[in-house]
Scaffold this motif. Structure first.
Motif, PDB file in Angstrom:
ATOM      1  N   CYS A 185      -3.674  -1.933 -12.377  1.00  0.00           N
ATOM      2  CA  CYS A 185      -3.530  -3.033 -11.467  1.00  0.00           C
ATOM      3  C   CYS A 185      -3.660  -4.243 -12.370  1.00  0.00           C
ATOM      4  O   CYS A 185      -4.965  -4.584 -13.261  1.00  0.00           O
TER       5      CYS A 185
ATOM      6  N   ARG B  51     -14.924  -1.384  -4.156  1.00  0.00           N
ATOM      7  CA  ARG B  51     -13.441  -0.766  -4.984  1.00  0.00           C
ATOM      8  C   ARG B  51     -12.966  -1.816  -5.775  1.00  0.00           C
ATOM      9  O   ARG B  51     -12.668  -1.118  -7.193  1.00  0.00           O
TER      10      ARG B  51
ATOM     11  N   VAL C  95       1.898   2.391  -3.459  1.00  0.00           N
ATOM     12  CA  VAL C  95       0.676   2.990  -4.192  1.00  0.00           C
ATOM     13  C   VAL C  95       0.386   4.494  -3.597  1.00  0.00           C
ATOM     14  O   VAL C  95       0.262   5.491  -4.363  1.00  0.00           O
ATOM     15  N   GLU C  96       0.424   4.681  -2.251  1.00  0.00           N
ATOM     16  CA  GLU C  96       0.111   5.787  -1.794  1.00  0.00           C
ATOM     17  C   GLU C  96       1.252   6.702  -1.991  1.00  0.00           C
ATOM     18  O   GLU C  96       1.059   8.155  -1.978  1.00  0.00           O
TER      19      GLU C  96
ATOM     20  N   ARG D 274       0.503   8.385  -5.367  1.00  0.00           N
ATOM     21  CA  ARG D 274      -0.467   9.160  -5.559  1.00  0.00           C
ATOM     22  C   ARG D 274       0.003  10.435  -4.742  1.00  0.00           C
ATOM     23  O   ARG D 274      -0.467  11.415  -5.476  1.00  0.00           O
TER      24      ARG D 274
ATOM     25  N   SER E  21      -8.366  -2.963  -4.592  1.00  0.00           N
ATOM     26  CA  SER E  21      -9.023  -2.254  -4.297  1.00  0.00           C
ATOM     27  C   SER E  21      -8.258  -0.601  -4.260  1.00  0.00           C
ATOM     28  O   SER E  21      -9.075   0.291  -3.859  1.00  0.00           O
ATOM     29  N   TRP E  22      -7.061  -0.807  -4.120  1.00  0.00           N
ATOM     30  CA  TRP E  22      -6.263   0.451  -4.019  1.00  0.00           C
ATOM     31  C   TRP E  22      -6.007   0.991  -5.283  1.00  0.00           C
ATOM     32  O   TRP E  22      -5.429   2.151  -5.417  1.00  0.00           O
ATOM     33  N   SER E  23      -6.527   0.402  -6.453  1.00  0.00           N
ATOM     34  CA  SER E  23      -6.278   0.687  -7.788  1.00  0.00           C
ATOM     35  C   SER E  23      -7.255   1.574  -8.535  1.00  0.00           C
ATOM     36  O   SER E  23      -8.436   1.795  -8.097  1.00  0.00           O
TER      37      SER E  23
ATOM     38  N   GLU F 169      -7.652  -6.919  -2.299  1.00  0.00           N
ATOM     39  CA  GLU F 169      -7.085  -5.963  -1.490  1.00  0.00           C
ATOM     40  C   GLU F 169      -6.164  -4.925  -2.513  1.00  0.00           C
ATOM     41  O   GLU F 169      -6.464  -3.791  -2.750  1.00  0.00           O
TER      42      GLU F 169
ATOM     43  N   ARG G  31       0.834  -1.297  -0.104  1.00  0.00           N
ATOM     44  CA  ARG G  31       0.235   0.133   0.072  1.00  0.00           C
ATOM     45  C   ARG G  31       0.735   1.195   0.052  1.00  0.00           C
ATOM     46  O   ARG G  31       0.571   2.278  -0.615  1.00  0.00           O
TER      47      ARG G  31
END
Length: 309
Positions: free
Chosen positions: A114, A295, A99-100, A103, A124-126, A121, A96
């Motif tokens: 992705c 998500r 990804v963060e 961003r 859902s971050w994508s 999971e 994570r």
């Protein structure tokens, strides 16, 4: 394609009727499993197909992320995974924090893309999912300039080469089985069979892809083999694809693979485990938490929408 005995075939037919079930198999599973499947395909083809099937039970002969994807796209259906422990190592190879950080650095001009070979999971971050067959098309269509491609660095690098107008950031993940294929082994096959085209999956490393005559998804490599006039082919992906190439080409092509070219996770699914999951209802894929499911499902739906344009 492998044959199955009549008793097993009859049992499968009966169980499918009783459970209103359909069997979908990935090209990498064992030939005997592909032989009893109602549909065989790559991740993209099976994901598209699943949403249109009328059966209430989907049996996915593959690995965990495939079962999860099918459940996300078909939340009201029962999804059975014959071997629940069959997993894709690459599916977990991103954090994570990665990804963060992207961003934070690029804001609204970043899309997190992705690969479908990922956990719920991670999805859902994508922002959008892709497969190897549609990754270039989807990335090219995105409005953002900056792309974080997760989790596979090899497919991400290939996409970056095809879409130079985008700034593609790579994550340090890979398919350990494709990444282990050495260019030296492919070069040795080329020397031994100089007339044979080399077909390679973009999950392979750069030095392997530089030796290829065709780079493409599993389905694209199979189609190339079918259409090629060559009698011999060097196939640089998992050797499960041999079953479908043999079927389409009536066994007329001689196929060469490197020595270690099977996916041990896909190999876990057997004919017996498919029958057992239908008979006993085992391996049911659970519905994820609603907020994660919403998500993650959105990324798959965006993939299907983008790829269908």
């Amino acid at each position: 394609m492998s044959k199955i005995d009549s008793a097993t075939a009859e049992e499968l037919a009966r169980l499918k009727r009783e459970r209103d079930a359909v069997v979908l198999a990935h090209y990498y599973v064992a030939p005997e499993v592909q032989a009893i499947a109602d549909y065989v395909g790559d991740s993209f083809a099976l994901a598209k197909l699943a949403v249109s099937l009328p059966q209430r039970t989907l049996v996915i002969a593959g690995v965990q992320f495939m079962g999860e994807s099918m459940k996300l796209l078909n939340p009201t259906k029962t999804v059975l995974l014959p071997e629940p422990e069959a997993d894709c190592p690459m599916a977990h190879m991103v954090t994570r924090d990665t990804v963060e950080a992207a961003r934070a650095a690029y804001g609204d001009d970043l899309a997190v893309v992705c690969y479908v070979n990922s956990t719920i999971e991670v999805k859902s971050w994508s922002d959008v999912c892709v497969t190897s067959s549609n990754a270039v098309k989807v990335v090219r269509a995105l409005p953002q300039t900056h792309i974080l491609f997760i989790p596979d660095r090899n497919l991400g690098r290939y996409v970056a080469e095809q879409v130079p107008e985008k700034h593609v950031l790579l994550n340090d993940g890979c398919c350990p089985f494709h990444a282990a294929i050495a260019a030296r082994e492919v070069a040795e096959l080329k020397r031994a069979h100089p007339q044979a085209p080399v077909l390679a999956h973009p999950e392979c490393t750069q030095d392997v892809l530089e030796l290829a005559d065709c780079i493409g998804s599993t389905a694209e490599l199979i189609a190339y083999a079918q259409e090629s006039s060559a009698d011999e082919l060097i196939v640089v992906t998992m050797d499960g694809v041999a079953a479908e190439i043999d079927r389409r080409c009536s066994g007329a092509k001689r196929l060469y693979f490197v020595d270690e070219s099977s996916c041990p996770e896909m190999d876990k699914t057997t004919l017996a485990s498919v029958v057992a999951c239908l008979r006993d209802g085992t391996g049911e894929v659970a519905s994820p938490a609603p907020e994660v499911a919403e998500r993650a499902a959105a990324t798959l739906e965006r993939m299907l929408a983008c790829a269908g344009r």
